[in-house]
Design a protein around this motif. Structure first.
Motif, PDB file in Angstrom:
ATOM      1  N   GLU A  70       3.988   8.337   6.580  1.00  0.00           N
ATOM      2  CA  GLU A  70       3.946   7.930   5.173  1.00  0.00           C
ATOM      3  C   GLU A  70       5.505   8.074   4.633  1.00  0.00           C
ATOM      4  OE1 GLU A  70       1.070   7.239   3.112  1.00  0.00           O
ATOM      5  OE2 GLU A  70      -0.187   7.224   4.912  1.00  0.00           O
ATOM      6  N   GLU A  72       7.926   7.487   1.622  1.00  0.00           N
ATOM      7  CA  GLU A  72       8.046   7.378   0.198  1.00  0.00           C
ATOM      8  C   GLU A  72       9.531   7.584  -0.101  1.00  0.00           C
ATOM      9  OE1 GLU A  72       4.043   9.357  -1.251  1.00  0.00           O
ATOM     10  OE2 GLU A  72       5.862  10.444  -1.554  1.00  0.00           O
ATOM     11  N   THR A  96       3.688   3.454   6.481  1.00  0.00           N
ATOM     12  CA  THR A  96       3.309   2.869   5.220  1.00  0.00           C
ATOM     13  C   THR A  96       4.835   3.292   4.301  1.00  0.00           C
ATOM     14  OG1 THR A  96       1.092   3.246   5.215  1.00  0.00           O
ATOM     15  CG2 THR A  96       2.227   3.128   3.133  1.00  0.00           C
ATOM     16  N   ARG A  98       6.391   3.469   0.649  1.00  0.00           N
ATOM     17  CA  ARG A  98       5.867   3.416  -0.685  1.00  0.00           C
ATOM     18  C   ARG A  98       7.194   3.352  -1.679  1.00  0.00           C
ATOM     19  NH1 ARG A  98       0.591   4.205  -0.223  1.00  0.00           N
ATOM     20  NH2 ARG A  98       0.244   5.975   1.134  1.00  0.00           N
ATOM     21  N   SER A 152       3.695  -0.941  -2.026  1.00  0.00           N
ATOM     22  CA  SER A 152       3.466  -0.468  -0.735  1.00  0.00           C
ATOM     23  C   SER A 152       3.449  -1.413   0.568  1.00  0.00           C
ATOM     24  CB  SER A 152       2.593   0.648  -0.379  1.00  0.00           C
ATOM     25  OG  SER A 152       2.325   1.673  -1.431  1.00  0.00           O
TER      26      SER A 152
END
Ligand SMILES: [Cu+2]
Length: 187
Positions: A70, A72, A96, A98, A152
């Protein structure tokens, strides 16, 4: 016993449909260059939320992720909020990205071979906005394409088989020197 379960005409129809779909996508979508010889269809050919390929190696469209990243971005600086990640060698990884920008800044996530980050930055600037700052480069192992603020995107890739420290960066001009980190690949 029959050798083929389907009549030839059915197979040919299937092939024709597949070619039509492929032709449709190549016609309607801008296709960034494939980053590696293993790269599959460019991610832009697929839907916007679950991207198989962008980066990507062939044969992952049906794959189940084994590990998850993840990533970010910072809100008002070109940065990732976490600079170190760890995955196991050879696993199918879902990443992912974001984009949490509050200053209307797009970002991407590009995984490269050790020692090639600076060079990829230069190549990215040459590639320019037409290719969304993703150069055709054998140094690029996987990437999540440019992602707009508040959006995302998810990409699957197979982690390098060789353990080591693999740099990642944002290839938007001027970001790579500060917006980068390390994917630690362990056995
Ligand atoms: Cu960036």
């Amino acid at each position: 016993m029959k050798r083929f379960p389907l009549p030839l005409s059915t197979l040919l129809t299937g092939l024709a449909i597949m070619s039509a779909i492929t032709a449709y996508f190549s016609f309607t979508h801008k296709t960034p260059p494939e980053p590696t010889q293993e790269a599959g269809q460019a991610s832009k050919n697929l839907n916007e939320t679950q991207l198989h390929g962008g980066s990507l190696q062939r044969g992952l469209a049906q794959a189940q992720p084994e590990e998850y990243l993840e990533v970010e971005t910072g809100a008002d600086t070109p940065s990732y909020t976490q600079k170190d990640f760890t995955v196991h060698a050879g696993k199918v990884v879902s990443v992912t990205l974001r984009n949490q920008s509050t200053v209307n800044q797009e970002h991407n996530w590009v995984l490269v071979k050790p020692g090639t980050r600076e060079n990829v930055q230069i190549e990215a600037e040459r590639a320019g906005p037409t290719w969304e700052w993703i150069p055709q480069s054998s140094s690029i192992l996987a990437f999540v394409p440019m992602t707009q603020p508040g959006q995302s995107q998810i990409v699957l890739f197979r982690a390098p088989k060789k353990p080591g420290d693999y740099p990642f960066l944002c290839t938007y001009p001027g970001h790579g020197n500060v917006m980068n980190g390390t994917l630690h690949v362990i056995s």
